[in-house]
Design an enzyme around this catalytic site. Sequence first.
Site, PDB file in Angstrom:
ATOM      1  N   CYS A   1      -5.060  -3.433   2.829  1.00 11.62           N
ATOM      2  CA  CYS A   1      -4.775  -3.164   4.247  1.00 11.62           C
ATOM      3  C   CYS A   1      -5.972  -3.381   5.177  1.00 11.62           C
ATOM      4  O   CYS A   1      -6.292  -4.519   5.512  1.00 11.62           O
ATOM      5  CB  CYS A   1      -4.213  -1.746   4.388  1.00 11.62           C
ATOM      6  SG  CYS A   1      -3.294  -1.484   5.926  1.00 11.62           S
TER       7      CYS A   1
ATOM      8  N   LYS B   1     -10.025   1.129  -2.515  1.00 15.14           N
ATOM      9  CA  LYS B   1     -10.129   0.620  -1.142  1.00 15.14           C
ATOM     10  C   LYS B   1     -11.517   0.894  -0.561  1.00 15.14           C
ATOM     11  O   LYS B   1     -12.014   2.027  -0.582  1.00 15.14           O
ATOM     12  CB  LYS B   1      -9.046   1.280  -0.277  1.00 15.14           C
ATOM     13  CG  LYS B   1      -8.937   0.723   1.129  1.00 15.14           C
ATOM     14  CD  LYS B   1      -7.756   1.359   1.847  1.00 15.14           C
ATOM     15  CE  LYS B   1      -7.547   0.765   3.238  1.00 15.14           C
ATOM     16  NZ  LYS B   1      -6.384   1.395   3.922  1.00 15.14           N
TER      17      LYS B   1
ATOM     18  N   GLU C   1       0.845  -1.189   0.000  1.00  9.95           N
ATOM     19  CA  GLU C   1       0.000   0.000   0.000  1.00  9.95           C
ATOM     20  C   GLU C   1       0.888   1.249   0.000  1.00  9.95           C
ATOM     21  O   GLU C   1       1.954   1.264   0.616  1.00  9.95           O
ATOM     22  CB  GLU C   1      -0.890  -0.016   1.250  1.00  9.95           C
ATOM     23  CG  GLU C   1      -1.880   1.128   1.335  1.00  9.95           C
ATOM     24  CD  GLU C   1      -2.729   1.087   2.599  1.00  9.95           C
ATOM     25  OE1 GLU C   1      -3.851   1.614   2.560  1.00  9.95           O
ATOM     26  OE2 GLU C   1      -2.269   0.515   3.616  1.00  9.95           O
TER      27      GLU C   1
END
Length: 280
Positions: free
Chosen positions: A156, A114, A44
Amino acid sequence: MSKVGLIQMTSGPTPDVNLAFIEQQLQLMQADCQQRADWVVLPENAIVFGQKADYHQQAEPLNQGPLQARLAQLAQDYQVWLVVGSFPIRCSQGVKTTCLVFSPQGLLCADYDKLHMFDVDVADGHQRYRESETFVAGDRVVVAQTPLACIGLSICYDLRFPALFQQLRNQGAEVIVVPAAFTYVTGQAHWESLLRARAIETQCWIVAVGQVGTHPCGRQTWGHSMVIDPWGQVVGSLSETAGFITVTIDHQINQTIRASMPVMQHARFDITLNHSKDSN
């Protein structure tokens, strides 16, 4: 079978510095026939790791701009499928943090914004994390169709939401990537446990690539990038330094485990999300 390369980084706010490190690692990886990878995953914020102003300054429209062009060129130069863990993408609503998948021909083949924003308080030097103040959350579940495998995309904090991983499995994922910048505190406590759980639950390979060390902005990240097989075993890992590792993935293991323990057929709950499927 395929061989995946994981490049663990200590990225900062300057794209040129981060790109130079990525290319150095690719050169080392691809120069060694024993290490040579078919596909490579970056963490990331691989290209920009800093404050809100840094991300917004470097953001580009999807599949446009010099930074994405350089990433596409790296994929082509080193003949790999390149999974860029996240990159700031400018859109009408603001800036999204987006995983990009480039083919060995340098074509953008999949992108995933995301879904879950890291808005939490952590007992570390940074203390307050409010990702939603920098980025707009995505609204799609994405499985990238490649000749190597069907690759589910996550970023993440998504790791803490098992329903997303079940949806990726439902949409055909055989491997799920988890590019991350886990904080040192949360990584030490939960990183490996969560990754192994997601592998066991989905019966997918998990390729998790993290940021590591102390960054110019002062944040500390956990590292410990690793590959986990569908049985939940760690088959390759790094520790707390920047660098790379390559790991062979045997895709037949998925089929063997799924046939002997058909959990998807046994499930009594219909896992659904209000997100559209995108399988570029």
